[in-house]
Design a protein around this motif. Structure first.
Motif, PDB file in Angstrom:
ATOM      1  N   ARG A   1       1.159  -1.102   0.099  1.00  9.98           N
ATOM      2  CA  ARG A   1      -0.102   0.080  -0.084  1.00  9.98           C
ATOM      3  C   ARG A   1       0.662   1.051  -0.081  1.00  9.98           C
ATOM      4  O   ARG A   1       0.272   2.524  -0.456  1.00  9.98           O
ATOM      5  CB  ARG A   1      -1.145  -0.129   1.171  1.00  9.98           C
ATOM      6  N   GLN A   2       2.139   0.752   0.427  1.00 11.34           N
ATOM      7  CA  GLN A   2       2.561   2.200   0.524  1.00 11.34           C
ATOM      8  C   GLN A   2       3.411   2.214  -1.092  1.00 11.34           C
ATOM      9  O   GLN A   2       4.153   3.835  -1.232  1.00 11.34           O
ATOM     10  CB  GLN A   2       4.444   1.482   1.491  1.00 11.34           C
ATOM     11  N   LEU A   3       3.905   1.638  -1.067  1.00 10.36           N
ATOM     12  CA  LEU A   3       4.769   1.443  -2.853  1.00 10.36           C
ATOM     13  C   LEU A   3       3.971   1.825  -3.740  1.00 10.36           C
ATOM     14  O   LEU A   3       4.234   2.071  -5.071  1.00 10.36           O
ATOM     15  CB  LEU A   3       5.862   0.048  -2.882  1.00 10.36           C
ATOM     16  N   LEU A   4       2.529   1.513  -4.180  1.00 10.18           N
ATOM     17  CA  LEU A   4       2.032   1.227  -5.355  1.00 10.18           C
ATOM     18  C   LEU A   4       0.249   2.150  -5.499  1.00 10.18           C
ATOM     19  O   LEU A   4       0.013   1.715  -3.765  1.00 10.18           O
ATOM     20  CB  LEU A   4       1.706   0.009  -5.899  1.00 10.18           C
ATOM     21  N   THR A   5       0.259   3.024  -5.835  1.00  9.59           N
ATOM     22  CA  THR A   5      -1.954   3.680  -6.485  1.00  9.59           C
ATOM     23  C   THR A   5      -1.754   1.991  -6.291  1.00  9.59           C
ATOM     24  O   THR A   5      -1.718   1.045  -7.450  1.00  9.59           O
ATOM     25  CB  THR A   5      -1.201   3.959  -7.130  1.00  9.59           C
ATOM     26  N   ASP A   6      -3.669   2.369  -5.744  1.00  7.64           N
ATOM     27  CA  ASP A   6      -4.614   1.312  -6.525  1.00  7.64           C
ATOM     28  C   ASP A   6      -4.561   0.915  -7.833  1.00  7.64           C
ATOM     29  O   ASP A   6      -4.628   0.078  -8.382  1.00  7.64           O
ATOM     30  CB  ASP A   6      -5.881   1.872  -5.896  1.00  7.64           C
ATOM     31  N   SER A   7      -4.431   2.263  -9.225  1.00 13.39           N
ATOM     32  CA  SER A   7      -4.450   1.952 -10.096  1.00 13.39           C
ATOM     33  C   SER A   7      -3.100   1.223 -10.715  1.00 13.39           C
ATOM     34  O   SER A   7      -3.408   0.202 -11.730  1.00 13.39           O
ATOM     35  CB  SER A   7      -4.376   3.316 -11.049  1.00 13.39           C
ATOM     36  N   LEU A   8      -2.249   1.253 -10.442  1.00 11.22           N
ATOM     37  CA  LEU A   8      -1.179   0.714 -10.317  1.00 11.22           C
ATOM     38  C   LEU A   8      -1.504  -0.989 -10.474  1.00 11.22           C
ATOM     39  O   LEU A   8      -0.707  -2.127 -11.125  1.00 11.22           O
ATOM     40  CB  LEU A   8       0.100   1.162  -9.986  1.00 11.22           C
ATOM     41  N   ALA A   9      -1.795  -0.911  -8.862  1.00  6.71           N
ATOM     42  CA  ALA A   9      -1.490  -2.637  -8.486  1.00  6.71           C
ATOM     43  C   ALA A   9      -2.868  -3.122  -8.967  1.00  6.71           C
ATOM     44  O   ALA A   9      -2.339  -4.293  -9.465  1.00  6.71           O
ATOM     45  CB  ALA A   9      -2.355  -2.135  -7.223  1.00  6.71           C
ATOM     46  N   SER A  10      -3.927  -2.988  -9.673  1.00  5.98           N
ATOM     47  CA  SER A  10      -4.730  -2.999 -10.091  1.00  5.98           C
ATOM     48  C   SER A  10      -4.388  -4.391 -12.141  1.00  5.98           C
ATOM     49  O   SER A  10      -5.221  -4.479 -12.170  1.00  5.98           O
ATOM     50  CB  SER A  10      -5.806  -2.003 -11.130  1.00  5.98           C
ATOM     51  N   LYS A  11      -2.937  -3.251 -12.211  1.00  6.99           N
ATOM     52  CA  LYS A  11      -2.465  -3.861 -13.175  1.00  6.99           C
ATOM     53  C   LYS A  11      -1.523  -4.604 -13.267  1.00  6.99           C
ATOM     54  O   LYS A  11      -1.049  -5.654 -13.985  1.00  6.99           O
ATOM     55  CB  LYS A  11      -1.697  -2.966 -14.560  1.00  6.99           C
ATOM     56  N   TYR A  12      -1.128  -5.651 -12.088  1.00  5.96           N
ATOM     57  CA  TYR A  12      -1.018  -6.951 -11.835  1.00  5.96           C
ATOM     58  C   TYR A  12      -1.979  -8.092 -10.593  1.00  5.96           C
ATOM     59  O   TYR A  12      -1.852  -7.282 -10.197  1.00  5.96           O
ATOM     60  CB  TYR A  12       0.546  -6.042 -10.553  1.00  5.96           C
ATOM     61  N   SER A  13      -1.100  -8.813 -10.937  1.00  4.48           N
ATOM     62  CA  SER A  13      -1.020 -10.158  -9.782  1.00  4.48           C
ATOM     63  C   SER A  13       0.236 -11.391 -10.251  1.00  4.48           C
ATOM     64  O   SER A  13       1.070 -10.388 -10.531  1.00  4.48           O
ATOM     65  CB  SER A  13      -2.064 -11.238 -10.939  1.00  4.48           C
ATOM     66  N   PHE A  14       0.431 -11.423  -9.085  1.00 11.46           N
ATOM     67  CA  PHE A  14       1.978 -12.310  -8.994  1.00 11.46           C
ATOM     68  C   PHE A  14       2.043 -12.756 -10.258  1.00 11.46           C
ATOM     69  O   PHE A  14       3.353 -12.723 -10.117  1.00 11.46           O
ATOM     70  CB  PHE A  14       1.458 -13.373  -7.527  1.00 11.46           C
ATOM     71  N   PHE A  15       1.511 -13.571 -10.855  1.00 11.71           N
ATOM     72  CA  PHE A  15       1.792 -14.923 -11.840  1.00 11.71           C
ATOM     73  C   PHE A  15       1.377 -13.794 -12.981  1.00 11.71           C
ATOM     74  O   PHE A  15       1.817 -13.997 -14.275  1.00 11.71           O
ATOM     75  CB  PHE A  15       1.905 -15.933 -11.513  1.00 11.71           C
ATOM     76  N   GLY A  16       0.489 -13.330 -13.666  1.00 16.49           N
ATOM     77  CA  GLY A  16       0.505 -11.892 -14.084  1.00 16.49           C
ATOM     78  C   GLY A  16      -0.429 -13.080 -15.328  1.00 16.49           C
ATOM     79  O   GLY A  16      -0.738 -12.720 -16.374  1.00 16.49           O
ATOM     80  N   SER A  17      -1.084 -14.336 -14.704  1.00 17.77           N
ATOM     81  CA  SER A  17      -2.189 -14.934 -15.606  1.00 17.77           C
ATOM     82  C   SER A  17      -3.417 -14.779 -15.450  1.00 17.77           C
ATOM     83  O   SER A  17      -4.287 -15.543 -16.166  1.00 17.77           O
ATOM     84  CB  SER A  17      -1.860 -16.589 -15.231  1.00 17.77           C
ATOM     85  N   ARG A  18      -3.776 -13.914 -14.781  1.00 17.38           N
ATOM     86  CA  ARG A  18      -5.284 -13.217 -14.729  1.00 17.38           C
ATOM     87  C   ARG A  18      -5.843 -11.730 -15.543  1.00 17.38           C
ATOM     88  O   ARG A  18      -4.912 -11.212 -15.428  1.00 17.38           O
ATOM     89  CB  ARG A  18      -5.407 -13.409 -13.379  1.00 17.38           C
ATOM     90  N   LYS A  19      -6.897 -11.864 -16.530  1.00 15.59           N
ATOM     91  CA  LYS A  19      -7.092 -10.829 -17.300  1.00 15.59           C
ATOM     92  C   LYS A  19      -5.734  -9.653 -18.049  1.00 15.59           C
ATOM     93  O   LYS A  19      -6.011  -8.619 -17.628  1.00 15.59           O
ATOM     94  CB  LYS A  19      -7.777 -10.105 -16.277  1.00 15.59           C
ATOM     95  N   ASP A  20      -4.690 -10.319 -18.545  1.00 15.49           N
ATOM     96  CA  ASP A  20      -4.049  -9.199 -19.175  1.00 15.49           C
ATOM     97  C   ASP A  20      -3.236  -9.166 -17.832  1.00 15.49           C
ATOM     98  O   ASP A  20      -2.844  -7.527 -18.652  1.00 15.49           O
ATOM     99  CB  ASP A  20      -4.429  -8.244 -20.605  1.00 15.49           C
ATOM    100  N   LYS A  21      -2.755  -9.103 -16.670  1.00 10.99           N
ATOM    101  CA  LYS A  21      -1.958  -8.553 -16.002  1.00 10.99           C
ATOM    102  C   LYS A  21      -1.359  -9.188 -16.213  1.00 10.99           C
ATOM    103  O   LYS A  21      -1.020  -9.912 -16.975  1.00 10.99           O
ATOM    104  CB  LYS A  21      -2.613  -8.860 -14.565  1.00 10.99           C
ATOM    105  N   LYS A  22      -0.241  -7.768 -15.553  1.00 14.54           N
ATOM    106  CA  LYS A  22       1.663  -8.203 -15.436  1.00 14.54           C
ATOM    107  C   LYS A  22       1.574  -9.143 -14.010  1.00 14.54           C
ATOM    108  O   LYS A  22       1.053  -8.960 -13.853  1.00 14.54           O
ATOM    109  CB  LYS A  22       2.088  -6.895 -16.114  1.00 14.54           C
ATOM    110  N   ALA A  23       3.316  -9.810 -14.809  1.00 15.40           N
ATOM    111  CA  ALA A  23       3.703 -10.558 -13.748  1.00 15.40           C
ATOM    112  C   ALA A  23       3.874  -9.510 -12.683  1.00 15.40           C
ATOM    113  O   ALA A  23       5.365  -9.118 -12.593  1.00 15.40           O
ATOM    114  CB  ALA A  23       3.813 -11.535 -13.774  1.00 15.40           C
TER     115      ALA A  23
END
Length: 63
Positions: A25-47
């Motif tokens: 929460r300190q490092l990422l904004t909500d809009s940036l965090a929403s573009k990532y999942s841990f492995f990047g395998s969901r909904k065209d998100k980055k890893a």
């Protein structure tokens, strides 16, 4: 003070999950965090697992 040392001061409880969430929460904004999942395998998100930032966040638990 390096970034790993700083992140280790943020606290967040005894749980790794609570501490990790607080750090992220300190490092990422909500809009940036929403573009990532841990492995990047969901909904065209980055890893998130491929980022250097992952190593920094995890390394705080190894200090």
């Amino acid at each position: 003070m390096n970034i790993c040392s700083y992140l280790s001061t943020l606290g967040g409880g005894k749980s790794y999950i609570l501490r990790t969430n607080k750090v992220l929460r300190q490092l990422l904004t909500d809009s940036l965090a929403s573009k990532y999942s841990f492995f990047g395998s969901r909904k065209d998100k980055k890893a998130f697992s491929e980022l250097l930032l992952k190593k920094v966040v995890i390394s705080k638990y190894l200090l």
